[in-house]
Enzyme design. Structure first.
Site, PDB file in Angstrom:
ATOM      1  N   ALA A 597     -50.861  74.058 -61.998  1.00 46.05           N
ATOM      2  CA  ALA A 597     -50.136  74.629 -60.742  1.00 46.05           C
ATOM      3  C   ALA A 597     -50.414  74.062 -59.579  1.00 46.05           C
ATOM      4  CB  ALA A 597     -50.809  76.003 -60.618  1.00 46.05           C
ATOM      5  N   TYR A 598     -51.393  73.434 -59.240  1.00 47.21           N
ATOM      6  CA  TYR A 598     -51.767  72.671 -57.874  1.00 47.21           C
ATOM      7  C   TYR A 598     -50.968  71.080 -58.021  1.00 47.21           C
ATOM      8  CZ  TYR A 598     -54.094  70.250 -54.113  1.00 47.21           C
ATOM      9  OH  TYR A 598     -54.364  69.807 -52.849  1.00 47.21           O
ATOM     10  N   SER A 599     -50.990  70.696 -59.035  1.00 43.40           N
ATOM     11  CA  SER A 599     -50.181  69.130 -59.426  1.00 43.40           C
ATOM     12  C   SER A 599     -48.876  69.259 -59.202  1.00 43.40           C
ATOM     13  CB  SER A 599     -50.805  68.452 -60.417  1.00 43.40           C
ATOM     14  OG  SER A 599     -52.041  68.281 -60.454  1.00 43.40           O
TER      15      SER A 599
END
Length: 708
Positions: A597-599
């Site tokens: 989700a972050y990447s």
């Protein structure tokens, strides 16, 4: 009460208990602060006070000394060291001279100083020296100026003061004016003071308390006359009270619409005024201003005539130029109409200023053709300066001007200096010389930077670095209390470019727009956006919830879109370019296991930044990306949960996480928030003026994250 039993409007604030036991110099400081703390008496930096005292010089010789306010100091905050001393036995013989240039006078006074390293004494030092009394008070009180800057000045002054005060026609401060005042006092020792037309009031006495009391008494007489029987004035600005409500006229826009129009206009004005050198604007819709721009004080059809009369005193001119910009749109509710009227009005103002310069110049280079005040009929006032302090001073002085005009128009008609005198004040060689002494501007001087996630470790480090480099910083954060604390810290450290806190949820479109509107009304626009707010969520893809995925994209992708879109709108309206700095992550080029989700959301941020580089280039708007890795100190991203999850993904214990990230980069270096701030400064400043669409890693060197 006043001396004749009537209720005083300008009250005597002297306190026997506060003044008890004070030495000569401390008593001068006390008296000066009383004068400086009353805005009806002085504008910022204006007014002069002095005291003649017996001292011992560096050789132990008794010496009669004049302690006078130093150039550039502000009476309301003066200290003992702000009063340089000059030896009167060296100064008083100058009264016998026929003339003396400003340059000669300044050089001469430098040789008379008791302490050679002290501040430069006031340009009016000789005026204070030539008055025999020990204590001298000189102000530019609004009530006095309302009577002197008037078509009926001689008649009014005779009626109010009779023979109590001597009247001296306007002359620019310097040797000849000082000599004229000295001769007036010596020729009539019974007078209580001197009125300098279009300049101010001087009173004196051997006792500082009495010199101050006399000053208040004379100003109070002027104020009571200005609001007396038959006068149309309400007392606004003269007695410190506000008696009139905000007017309900057909030309005054409702509050919400007024601020919306002002927010649309401000970047346009800032772009026009800052075509050669950026400026900062401050919007004002206070009661007195709205009464003025709505036609309640002066009918709108007479405003051009009254404003053309010019600033009230030389001190006003130095801070505001001779005239403000007057904008009178056909429809103050229509932003496009207001903007069009502003462009036309500014074109006429520049033409008029240039003609004024050409008609009176000798060898002086023309100062920037930029007004210090813009008045918009039905909307409000914008004050203009190189930084927020300068804009605030212009704002303060124009509030005085409004009060003076209102009172003058109530008892006659407002008038001011002749064009020649106004030019000589604005282009005074001593003031032009001061400009050459100003320190070089800092790297982000005159710029406004909005930083999202400003209260976090990286955001705060960027805010501190930008403020130290001269930027006006808008500290936007979800945590308003932390944003307020940060802005207070920055403002204390950098008083000329005060920071402002704003609550901002980057995922809320309305909140983002509101934050930008507040920033624009406070500073006039935005030059730099640091899009920094972000969140981190770590877990394997097959365990990732839709809610966490969408939340990551809301903050790390959509949030960047919303703040960048508003920045682009403001920057295009300004027409002076701009810089967007996106704080992304090394995961953009080298995604991490269990960090989907972050990447992915950060990769979307990076692609958005590149598209903005493509679209913004033709407008001079640059867009660049900073990719940090593992900034731990003070970071809210590295919560205990994220630390544990990232340690699990790397197969290490949570306590080893910081060492692991440090050892995996080529330099074996800890990456700090200050390192990221240095990269952000590079992109925000003109150091990278030829760079857009680029990506700068701040990760200690990770070969898998090399940009490619």
């Amino acid at each position: 009460m006043s001396s004749n039993g009537e209720q005083a409007m300008i009250e005597n604030r002297w306190s026997e208990s506060d003044a008890a036991g004070l030495s000569d110099l401390d008593l001068l400081v006390y008296q000066s602060r009383l004068v400086g703390s009353d805005p009806r008496l002085v504008v910022w930096g204006g007014g002069n006070t002095s005291l003649k005292v017996h001292e011992v010089d560096f050789r132990g010789r008794p010496t009669y000394v004049l302690r006078v306010k130093g150039s550039g100091s502000d009476l309301k905050a003066v200290t003992r060291r702000d009063f340089p001393g000059v030896r009167l036995d060296d100064v008083l013989p100058l009264l016998e001279r026929e003339d003396m240039s400003d340059e000669e006078m300044v050089e001469y006074l430098a040789h008379t100083l008791m302490e050679p390293a002290s501040p430069r004494p006031s340009i009016e030092t000789l005026l204070h020296a030539f008055v025999p009394a020990r204590s001298v008070v000189h102000t530019h009180a609004d009530a006095i100026l309302a009577l002197t800057n008037n078509t009926r000045a001689e008649e009014i002054l005779a009626e109010v003061f009779g023979s109590e005060l001597a009247m001296i026609a306007y002359r620019r401060p310097g040797f000849l004016l000082s000599k004229q005042v000295g001769q007036a006092v010596r020729g009539n020792p019974n007078i209580k003071g001197v009125i300098l037309l279009n300049h101010g009031l001087i009173t004196w006495h051997d006792d500082p308390k009495e010199a101050y009391r006399l000053h208040i008494e004379m100003v109070d007489k002027a104020a009571r006359y200005a609001v007396g029987e038959g006068s149309r004035v309400t007392g606004q600005g003269l007695d410190g009270n506000i008696h009139s409500p905000i007017p309900d006229t057909q030309y005054l826009t409702p509050g919400t619409q007024r601020r919306e129009v002002a927010a649309r206009l401000a970047p346009v004005l800032r772009g026009m005024f800052g075509a050669e050198q950026r400026v900062v604007l401050r919007y004002d819709e206070s009661r007195g201003v709205l009464r003025f721009v709505s036609g309640e004080i002066v009918p709108l059809e007479r405003m051009p005539e009254v404003l053309e009369a010019g600033a009230a005193t030389p001190d006003h001119i130095l801070n505001m130029k001779r005239t403000p910009l007057w904008i009178q749109p056909a429809d103050p509710l229509d932003a496009q109409s207001v903007t069009s009227a502003a462009r036309d009005a500014y074109e006429r103002w520049v033409e008029g200023y240039t003609g004024y310069y050409e008609a009176h110049k000798s060898s002086e280079a023309m100062l920037p053709a930029v007004p210090r005040v813009a008045l918009v009929a039905g909307v409000g006032m914008f004050s203009i300066g190189k930084d927020s302090k300068a804009a605030t001073i212009s704002n303060d002085i124009y509030h005085h001007t409004i009060a003076i005009i209102e009172a003058a128009e109530a008892v006659g008609s407002y008038r001011s200096l002749a064009l020649r005198d106004a030019f000589d004040a604005e282009y005074w060689p001593l003031e032009l010389y001061k400009l050459t002494l100003a320190p070089p501007e800092k790297e982000l001087g005159r710029r406004v930077a909005l930083i999202t996630g400003a209260a976090g470790a990286i955001g705060a480090a960027i805010a501190r670095r930008f403020a130290a480099e001269g930027a006006h910083v808008v500290c936007a954060d979800l945590d308003l209390d932390k944003a307020i604390a940060l802005a207070d810290e920055l403002s204390r450290a950098n008083p000329n470019n005060r920071a402002m806190p704003i609550h901002m949820d980057v995922t809320d479109e309305a909140a983002v727009r509101h934050a930008y509107k507040r920033a624009v009304l406070q500073y006039g626009g935005v030059d730099v956006l640091v899009s920094n707010a972000g969140i981190a969520h770590s877990c394997p893809v097959d365990e990732l919830t839709l809610e966490d995925w969408e939340r990551s994209f809301a903050v790390n992708a959509t949030g960047h879109f919303l703040v960048a879109r508003e920045a682009l709108r403001v920057m295009k309206a300004q027409g002076t370019g701009g810089s967007l700095v996106f704080i992304a992550t090394k995961n953009v080029t080298a995604p991490g296991k269990d960090f989907a989700a972050y990447s992915a959301s950060k990769a979307a941020e990076a692609q958005l930044a590149r598209v903005i580089a493509l679209e913004g280039g033709s407008f001079g708007i640059r867009s660049n990306i900073v990719n940090p890795d593992a900034v731990f100190a003070g970071s809210g991203l590295w919560s205990p949960e994220v630390r544990e999850q990232r340690a699990r993904a790397q197969g290490i214990a949570p306590g080893q996480i910081e060492e692991f990230y440090r050892n995996r980069n080529i330099l074996r270096a800890e990456v700090t928030a200050e390192d990221v701030a240095a990269a952000a400064l590079f992109y925000a400043s003109d150091q990278s003026a030829r760079t857009t669409g680029s990506m700068l890693p701040v990760d200690g060197g990770l070969r898998e994250a090399f940009p490619r």
